[in-house]
Every structure is written in structure tokens, then in C-alpha cells.
Design a protein around this motif. Structure first.
Motif, PDB file in Angstrom:
ATOM      1  N   GLY A 351      51.014  34.222  40.594  1.00 24.74           N
ATOM      2  CA  GLY A 351      52.415  33.841  40.576  1.00 24.74           C
ATOM      3  C   GLY A 351      53.404  34.973  40.575  1.00 24.74           C
ATOM      4  N   LEU A 352      52.947  36.208  40.788  1.00 28.81           N
ATOM      5  CA  LEU A 352      53.852  37.356  40.777  1.00 28.81           C
ATOM      6  C   LEU A 352      54.250  37.745  42.192  1.00 28.81           C
ATOM      7  CD1 LEU A 352      52.151  39.685  38.139  1.00 28.81           C
ATOM      8  CD2 LEU A 352      53.894  37.946  37.761  1.00 28.81           C
ATOM      9  N   SER A 353      55.438  38.290  42.327  1.00 30.05           N
ATOM     10  CA  SER A 353      55.847  38.867  43.606  1.00 30.05           C
ATOM     11  C   SER A 353      55.092  40.167  43.820  1.00 30.05           C
ATOM     12  CB  SER A 353      57.351  39.147  43.602  1.00 30.05           C
ATOM     13  OG  SER A 353      57.660  40.175  42.666  1.00 30.05           O
ATOM     14  N   ALA A 354      55.138  40.685  45.051  1.00 31.78           N
ATOM     15  CA  ALA A 354      54.457  41.947  45.353  1.00 31.78           C
ATOM     16  C   ALA A 354      54.967  43.074  44.466  1.00 31.78           C
ATOM     17  CB  ALA A 354      54.641  42.289  46.830  1.00 31.78           C
ATOM     18  N   GLU A 355      56.275  43.072  44.224  1.00 30.97           N
ATOM     19  CA  GLU A 355      56.862  44.118  43.381  1.00 30.97           C
ATOM     20  C   GLU A 355      56.395  43.982  41.935  1.00 30.97           C
ATOM     21  OE1 GLU A 355      61.292  45.820  42.093  1.00 30.97           O
ATOM     22  OE2 GLU A 355      61.097  44.221  43.589  1.00 30.97           O
ATOM     23  N   GLU A 356      56.331  42.756  41.453  1.00 24.14           N
ATOM     24  CA  GLU A 356      55.880  42.534  40.082  1.00 24.14           C
ATOM     25  C   GLU A 356      54.387  42.810  39.919  1.00 24.14           C
ATOM     26  OE1 GLU A 356      58.894  38.892  38.763  1.00 24.14           O
ATOM     27  OE2 GLU A 356      57.095  38.461  39.963  1.00 24.14           O
ATOM     28  N   ALA A 357      53.610  42.584  40.974  1.00 21.19           N
ATOM     29  CA  ALA A 357      52.162  42.775  40.904  1.00 21.19           C
ATOM     30  C   ALA A 357      51.755  44.237  40.990  1.00 21.19           C
ATOM     31  CB  ALA A 357      51.480  41.994  42.036  1.00 21.19           C
ATOM     32  N   PRO A 359      52.530  47.146  39.453  1.00 19.51           N
ATOM     33  CA  PRO A 359      52.059  47.869  38.258  1.00 19.51           C
ATOM     34  C   PRO A 359      50.664  47.450  37.813  1.00 19.51           C
ATOM     35  CG  PRO A 359      54.339  47.170  37.974  1.00 19.51           C
ATOM     36  CD  PRO A 359      53.829  46.492  39.210  1.00 19.51           C
ATOM     37  N   TYR A 360      50.318  46.166  37.978  1.00 16.87           N
ATOM     38  CA  TYR A 360      48.972  45.718  37.625  1.00 16.87           C
ATOM     39  C   TYR A 360      47.932  46.321  38.559  1.00 16.87           C
ATOM     40  CZ  TYR A 360      50.912  42.180  34.471  1.00 16.87           C
ATOM     41  OH  TYR A 360      51.556  41.530  33.439  1.00 16.87           O
ATOM     42  N   ARG A 361      48.270  46.435  39.820  1.00 21.11           N
ATOM     43  CA  ARG A 361      47.319  46.973  40.801  1.00 21.11           C
ATOM     44  C   ARG A 361      47.019  48.450  40.546  1.00 21.11           C
ATOM     45  NH1 ARG A 361      48.955  45.966  46.684  1.00 21.11           N
ATOM     46  NH2 ARG A 361      46.943  47.007  46.902  1.00 21.11           N
ATOM     47  N   LEU A 362      47.940  49.153  39.907  1.00 20.53           N
ATOM     48  CA  LEU A 362      47.724  50.559  39.616  1.00 20.53           C
ATOM     49  C   LEU A 362      46.823  50.768  38.408  1.00 20.53           C
ATOM     50  CD1 LEU A 362      51.270  52.071  40.242  1.00 20.53           C
ATOM     51  CD2 LEU A 362      49.330  51.908  41.809  1.00 20.53           C
ATOM     52  N   THR A 363      46.568  49.716  37.635  1.00 21.64           N
ATOM     53  CA  THR A 363      45.643  49.823  36.510  1.00 21.64           C
ATOM     54  C   THR A 363      44.204  49.793  37.022  1.00 21.64           C
ATOM     55  OG1 THR A 363      45.334  47.459  36.075  1.00 21.64           O
ATOM     56  CG2 THR A 363      47.330  48.503  35.163  1.00 21.64           C
ATOM     57  N   GLN A 364      43.264  50.010  36.099  1.00 23.72           N
ATOM     58  CA  GLN A 364      41.850  49.876  36.460  1.00 23.72           C
ATOM     59  C   GLN A 364      41.381  48.437  36.328  1.00 23.72           C
ATOM     60  OE1 GLN A 364      42.968  53.003  35.214  1.00 23.72           O
ATOM     61  NE2 GLN A 364      42.571  53.414  37.370  1.00 23.72           N
ATOM     62  N   GLY A 365      42.281  47.538  35.923  1.00 27.13           N
ATOM     63  CA  GLY A 365      41.947  46.131  35.984  1.00 27.13           C
ATOM     64  C   GLY A 365      41.774  45.457  34.637  1.00 27.13           C
ATOM     65  N   ARG A 366      41.519  44.165  34.718  1.00 29.48           N
ATOM     66  CA  ARG A 366      41.375  43.329  33.530  1.00 29.48           C
ATOM     67  C   ARG A 366      39.904  43.088  33.233  1.00 29.48           C
ATOM     68  NH1 ARG A 366      45.144  38.188  33.000  1.00 29.48           N
ATOM     69  NH2 ARG A 366      44.242  37.672  35.033  1.00 29.48           N
ATOM     70  N   PHE A 367      39.588  43.100  31.957  1.00 32.76           N
ATOM     71  CA  PHE A 367      38.208  42.861  31.527  1.00 32.76           C
ATOM     72  C   PHE A 367      37.885  41.367  31.573  1.00 32.76           C
ATOM     73  CE2 PHE A 367      39.052  46.988  29.679  1.00 32.76           C
ATOM     74  CZ  PHE A 367      37.862  47.662  29.903  1.00 32.76           C
ATOM     75  N   PRO A 368      36.686  41.019  32.039  1.00 34.54           N
ATOM     76  CA  PRO A 368      36.276  39.607  32.026  1.00 34.54           C
ATOM     77  C   PRO A 368      35.850  39.197  30.618  1.00 34.54           C
ATOM     78  CG  PRO A 368      34.485  40.952  32.833  1.00 34.54           C
ATOM     79  CD  PRO A 368      35.650  41.886  32.624  1.00 34.54           C
ATOM     80  N   ALA A 369      35.605  37.909  30.449  1.00 39.15           N
ATOM     81  CA  ALA A 369      35.249  37.377  29.134  1.00 39.15           C
ATOM     82  C   ALA A 369      33.971  37.996  28.589  1.00 39.15           C
ATOM     83  CB  ALA A 369      35.108  35.856  29.219  1.00 39.15           C
ATOM     84  N   SER A 370      33.052  38.411  29.466  1.00 41.05           N
ATOM     85  CA  SER A 370      31.755  38.911  29.011  1.00 41.05           C
ATOM     86  C   SER A 370      31.796  40.348  28.516  1.00 41.05           C
ATOM     87  CB  SER A 370      30.723  38.800  30.144  1.00 41.05           C
ATOM     88  OG  SER A 370      30.507  37.455  30.501  1.00 41.05           O
ATOM     89  N   VAL A 371      32.851  41.069  28.798  1.00 44.75           N
ATOM     90  CA  VAL A 371      32.935  42.477  28.399  1.00 44.75           C
ATOM     91  C   VAL A 371      34.007  42.641  27.335  1.00 44.75           C
ATOM     92  CG1 VAL A 371      33.358  44.848  29.148  1.00 44.75           C
ATOM     93  CG2 VAL A 371      32.150  43.262  30.660  1.00 44.75           C
ATOM     94  N   GLN A 372      33.588  43.067  26.148  1.00 44.32           N
ATOM     95  CA  GLN A 372      34.529  43.376  25.076  1.00 44.32           C
ATOM     96  C   GLN A 372      34.937  44.841  25.169  1.00 44.32           C
ATOM     97  OE1 GLN A 372      31.642  41.562  22.066  1.00 44.32           O
ATOM     98  NE2 GLN A 372      33.625  41.270  21.057  1.00 44.32           N
ATOM     99  N   VAL A 373      36.158  45.137  24.756  1.00 36.24           N
ATOM    100  CA  VAL A 373      36.660  46.509  24.837  1.00 36.24           C
ATOM    101  C   VAL A 373      37.415  46.838  23.562  1.00 36.24           C
ATOM    102  CG1 VAL A 373      38.780  45.749  26.027  1.00 36.24           C
ATOM    103  CG2 VAL A 373      38.047  48.143  26.206  1.00 36.24           C
ATOM    104  N   ARG A 374      37.324  48.080  23.153  1.00 40.33           N
ATOM    105  CA  ARG A 374      38.170  48.579  22.078  1.00 40.33           C
ATOM    106  C   ARG A 374      38.596  50.007  22.410  1.00 40.33           C
ATOM    107  NH1 ARG A 374      33.816  49.135  17.017  1.00 40.33           N
ATOM    108  NH2 ARG A 374      32.764  51.044  17.739  1.00 40.33           N
ATOM    109  N   VAL A 375      39.726  50.401  21.861  1.00 42.13           N
ATOM    110  CA  VAL A 375      40.301  51.723  22.086  1.00 42.13           C
ATOM    111  C   VAL A 375      40.216  52.491  20.770  1.00 42.13           C
ATOM    112  CG1 VAL A 375      42.333  53.004  22.844  1.00 42.13           C
ATOM    113  CG2 VAL A 375      41.874  50.725  23.785  1.00 42.13           C
ATOM    114  N   ILE A 376      39.532  53.629  20.792  1.00 41.44           N
ATOM    115  CA  ILE A 376      39.314  54.405  19.576  1.00 41.44           C
ATOM    116  C   ILE A 376      40.175  55.673  19.641  1.00 41.44           C
ATOM    117  CG2 ILE A 376      37.638  55.616  18.152  1.00 41.44           C
ATOM    118  CD1 ILE A 376      37.294  52.587  18.210  1.00 41.44           C
ATOM    119  N   GLY A 377      41.059  55.828  18.630  1.00 38.97           N
ATOM    120  CA  GLY A 377      41.962  56.969  18.582  1.00 38.97           C
ATOM    121  C   GLY A 377      41.252  58.258  18.227  1.00 38.97           C
TER     122      GLY A 377
END
Length: 560
Positions: A351-357, A359-377
Motif C-alpha cells: 500500500g505504499l507509493s514508490a517514494e514511501e517504499a 527507504p524500506y528497499r534500502l534496508t536489508q529487509g524484514r525478518f520472517p516469523a521463523s527467524v528471531q533477532v536481537r540487537v546487542i549493544g
């Protein structure tokens, strides 16, 4: 209370049986340099059965012996991919770009029983034979192999076979066991060993099956039987990101490039065979873009709608160039050998426009339900998933490694890569947003620590490669008396380009904080790369330390 569901093992054999029957008309096609040579899934399944008979009845592969492949992406390799795990043995893909000593190490460490090798790769294998353990009993030559080729194996103490002769006249069905323990090893892949010896990751049937289901899902690659997939990513590298198995699961046809991975053959292949999907590291697509732009009107790549980029971050300028000039969408994905490899895919929310999408495309992506992630400082504490708090990325899930293969007869190896509470320490530094999107800022070993602040080498590289005169750029940390570390920018200029360091620095000045601007610059003919096409920054750091680079510092020519 237990469930009432059937406990059916998830195995590669089920993928083979399904693909070769339900999707028997789909094809695996190999490019021979001039034309495509197709074979149906039904034929591939029949030949996989013949290979299994040959391995069991003549070569003595009766258990979980390791059967290695030193091969290009081709139909015979696909047959081995299916036959070896399905019969209960372990597929061990050998990285043909590893240094010889590392290649010999992993063959010995895995205690390979048999090696299938493309004849054109014999010059890599033959010199290693004196170093290999006697556990290696058979070598099978795949492809045209004349007397001269076979003569390279004269010193081999085992038996040499020819693939087509070996499988000829054998039954086209095989009693593949459907009750294999789904947690048993199906395939073995080693890391590229950029520091120390390569580490082995043993994938289970269960992990590979579940990984395939994620690959074909709508939030990942979304394969269907209408797709023709061009896997440029090598089959020796993390099972070509699972594509050969995922394609067989849903009936997506495969176009195998064999050894023809250079820009001109790839462009010719795409024009002739019209694939819809492809996958490779960014350097492949940088070269292909140059070929397309240098020869306008010569190629037709209009059928290629989606390309997945992995291995390293894709420069935004490359993504825009393909989309604007050729109508091809480049999609980030993130993973590693230890994650099978798919971890995340950068498909924007709907549902996003090309302009809104964007910034998401520049990320490495979204994790699926099967992969848990945490960020350790830096202090070892978990950081919030707020899109700004950075730390080392750790993951866990059903296709994430819990240890390294310890070698035949040895227990698994843990080491510092695996946390005591069961998470994989990826070595990547980044952030995760509230809605699960990963943004990498660097590798922990590559981040530049300057005056107590972090500078992202990846960000500097991406911004530099947005300059029209820059073909490639790699940035590394080098020692600095005042700040501890500062960035050194090495750039590869496009042919005929004249951009100077002052121009490139000024170009960066409008895009990043002033204090992050590199003072040290060097032009190189090419950026050194690892065996899987990633920038090999340790080589750049070594060359700088040894004074092998011509470096300009603040406008003054000097040698580091």
C-alpha cells in the motif's frame, strides 16, 4: 496434551519426488556458451535416481558419507543436489574459488568419500591430490573429459569414473528412504575462511525443507511455476541460497549459467532465454549494468523483473540505475552461511507509493516469523528495536546454525560465534525497526571507530558509488594518531573518468557529516574480493600497512 497430527519427516527426498512428478514438465536448462540445453524435471529426477544407484552400487555410498561437488551451476550439479541427500548421504559443495590450501583442508576435514568434478575444474583439484586423505576413494568426471584431462588424475590412488558412463543403463527409479531422520545432515557447506580455517555448517533435511518454504513464500522470493530463474549465485555457496531446492518444490524452471558468469555472456543468455528472476552478489550486477549501458539496443532484458542481491549491501545508485534504465527491481536480502542463508528480504509493506517504499528497499529487509533477532549493544545488553539503536545482530531459528561441524567423528564446535543462550552472533552491526526491518551499518570488524564515534564504511561506499565516475569503492579503517582510526577510501574509476579526490570529497560533503569525510584516498584497478564476491577489506588494510597503496592525504600525494 499431544497433537493428533501425523509426524511426517521433512526431507529433500520429498522435494525430489514432488518436483519430478507434479512438476515434471518444468525444466533445468544449462547454457553452453552459445545455446541452452534443457532437461525436464522428470528427466532430472530419473537421472538423479541413476546417480543414486551408481553411488550406492558401484561407489559404495551406503550411509551418510560425504559426497562432494566441485562444479559450476549446471544440470548435472542439480542432479547431484537431489540424489545425494535423498539417498541419505551428505552433499558437500566445494568452493572452487577458495585458495588451494583451504580447499584441501575442507576436503580432508569433511572426510569426503567421493568428489564429482567438472572436467574444466580439474586443474584446481589435481594438484591437491597428494595432500588429500585416503578417505577420498572416487573421483567422478562430469562433462567432456578427454585423455589429457583424465591424465591429470594419474597420481590418484582411488578410482576415476566418467559421469555419463557411470549412470548409463541404471534404473531410473530408486528406493529413496522417506523415513530419514529429518534432523540428520543433508548438506555441508564451509564458510569462506577469510580469517583462519573455513568452518563447516551441516544443514539438516528439516532446516532445508523449512528454508525452502520461506524462499518460495510471498514475503521472500515468491517463486511460481511461471518463473524461469537464473541463479548466478554459485551452487557451491550456501546451496545457491536454496534456489535449486525451492525451484523444484514449486516447479519454477531453472536456467543454469555454468561457467559463463561474465557480463557479456550473461546479457546474451538473458536476451536469448528470457528469465524472470535472478540472484547474485552486487559485483555481478555492476558488471552487467556496464555491459547493458555500453551496448544500447543490443540486449533485451525486459523479462527480468526481479533480482535479489545478497552477500553485501547493494549501492542505492545501482538499484536506481537498473530500475530507471532497464525496468528491473533489485531486492536486498541478508543472510550468511550459518543462516542457510536467508535471514531477511527487503520487500516494503503493501500500500505504499514508490517514494514511501524506497527507504524500506534500502534496508536489508524484514525478518520472517521463523527467524528471531536481537540487537546487542557494545556493553552486551539488548537494544530496543527502534530503528536507531545500533549493535551486533544476533539471530536464532529453525534454519540457523547452533554450532560448526567438528569433522568426522568429532563433536560440534561452538566457539565465540554462538552465545551461551543459543543465539548466532552474526558479526554484523545494525539496527532493527519496530516493524522488523534490518538496516546494517557495517561488519563489526569493519566499522570505523573514530574519536569515540562509529563511522559506517558501508554508508561511505554507497555514497561514493553514487558518483557517476566511480565504478566501485571500498572503505576501511586505518590507524590515526589523533582519532584512533580514520577512513581510507579506495575507488575504482570508470574507464575514461577523470574525477579527482577533491571532487569526490566535495561530492561526499553534501551527503554525510563533515567529520566522517575521509582524508586518505587511493585509486585502485580493482577492489580485492573474497571467494564469494564480497569486498576483501583485510587485503586493503594489509596493503596499506605494507605501503603498497599510493595514497593521497588531504591533497598531498604520499605513500602510506
Amino acid at each position: 496434551m499431544l497433537s493428533t497430527m501425523q509426524d511426517v519427516p521433512l526431507t529433500v527426498g520429498r522435494i525430489l519426488a514432488h518436483g519430478s512428478t507434479i512438476h515434471g514438465r518444468s525444466t533445468v536448462t544449462t547454457w553452453d556458451g552459445q545455446k541452452a540445453v534443457p532437461r525436464s524435471f522428470a528427466e532430472v529426477g530419473a537421472r538423479a535416481a541413476q546417480l543414486a544407484h551408481a553411488l550406492r552400487d558401484e561407489l559404495g555410498v551406503t550411509g551418510d558419507q560425504r559426497v562432494a561437488t566441485l562444479m559450476w551451476n549446471n544440470t548435472e550439479h542439480q542432479e547431484a543436489y537431489l540424489a545425494i541427500p535423498s539417498m541419505g548421504a551428505v552433499l558437500h559443495t566445494l568452493n572452487l574459488r577458495l585458495p588451494p590450501q583451504q580447499l584441501a583442508f575442507i576436503i580432508n576435514h569433511a572426510a569426503d568419500h567421493t568428489i564429482l568434478v567438472n572436467s574444466s575444474l580439474l586443474p584446481l583439484l589435481a594438484p591437491l591430490l597428494p595432500q588429500l586423505r585416503p578417505t577420498l576413494r572416487h573421483i567422478v568426471l562430469v562433462g567432456d573429459a578427454g585423455d589429457a584431462a583424465a591424465a591429470q588424475l594419474d597420481g590418484f590412488a582411488g578410482t576415476v569414473h566418467h559421469y555419463e558412463e557411470l549412470i548409463a543403463d541404471r534404473p531410473t527409479s530408486f528406493p529413496f528412504p522417506m523415513d530419514l531422520d529429518e534432523r540428520s545432515a543433508a548438506a555441508l557447506c564451509y564458510t569462506s575462511g577469510t580469517t583462519g580455517d573455513p568452518k563447516g555448517v551441516a544443514y539438516s533435511h528439516r532446516s532445508m525443507y523449512l528454508h525452502c518454504m520461506q524462499v518460495v513464500s510471498a514475503e521472500s522470493f515468491a517463486f511460481t511455476d511461471a518463473d524461469l530463474i537464473l541463479p548466478v549465485v554459485p551452487m557451491f555457496h550456501v546451496n545457491a541460497w536454496g534456489i535449486p531446492y525451492a525451484a523444484f518444490m514449486v516447479g519454477a524452471s531453472l536456467l543454469m549459467p555454468d561457467r559463463y558468469l561474465q557480463p557479456q555472456p550473461l546479457a546474451t543468455m538473458i536476451t536469448a532465454e528470457r528469465p524472470t528472476f535472478s540472484a547474485a552478489v552486487p559485483t555481478i550486477w555492476t558488471g552487467l549494468l556496464g555491459e547493458l549501458d555500453a551496448n544500447p539496443g543490443r540486449y533485451d532484458v525486459s523479462t527480468l523483473r526481479r533480482v535479489v542481491i545478497g552477500g553485501s549491501a547493494c549501492p542505492p545508485s545501482l538499484m536506481k540505475a537498473f530500475e530507471e534504465r532497464h525496468g528491473i527491481t533489485l531486492i536486498h536480502a541478508w543472510g550468511m552461511t550459518e543462516t542457510s542463508p536467508l535471514g531477511s528480504v527487503s520487500l516494503p509493506p503493501g500500500g505504499l507509493s514508490a517514494e514511501e517504499a524506497w527507504p524500506y528497499r534500502l534496508t536489508q529487509g524484514r525478518f520472517p516469523a521463523s527467524v528471531q533477532v536481537r540487537v546487542i549493544g557494545p556493553d552486551g545488553t539488548p537494544m530496543p528495536h527502534d530503528g536507531s539503536s545500533a549493535g551486533e545482530i544476533e539471530v536464532r531459528g529453525p534454519w540457523i546454525a547452533a554450532a560448526y561441524y567438528g569433522g568426522a567423528g568429532n563433536p560440534p564446535e561452538l566457539g565465540e560465534k554462538f552465545s551461551p543462550d543459543g543465539w548466532l552472533r552474526t558479526g554484523d552491526v545494525g539496527t532493527v525497526s519496530e516493524d522488523g526491518y534490518l538496516t546494517l551499518t557495517d561488519r563489526s570488524k569493519d566499522v570505523i571507530k573514530s574519536g569515540g564515534e562509529w563511522i559506517s564504511s558501508v554508508e561511505l561506499e554507497n555514497e561514493l558509488m553514487a558518483h557517476p565516475d566511480v565504478l566501485e569503492a571500498a572503505v576501511v579503517a586505518v590507524p590515526d594518531e589523533r582519532w584512533g582510526e580514520r577512513p581510507l577510501a579506495t575507488v575504482v574509476l570508470r574507464p575514461g573518468a577523470q574525477a579527482g579526490f577533491a571532487e569526490l570529497r566535495a561530492f561526499l560533503a553534501g551527503r554525510i557529516a563533515h567529520w566522517q569525510l575521509p582524508e586518505r584516498w587511493s585509486v585502485v584497478e580493482s577492489v580485492p574480493k573474497t571467494s564469494v564476491g564480497k569486498f576483501d577489506k583485510k587485503v586493503i588494510r594489509r596493503e596499506y600497512a605494507e605501503g603498497a597503496l599510493d595514497v593521497t592525504v588531504l591533497g598531498k600525494d604520499t605513500t602510506a
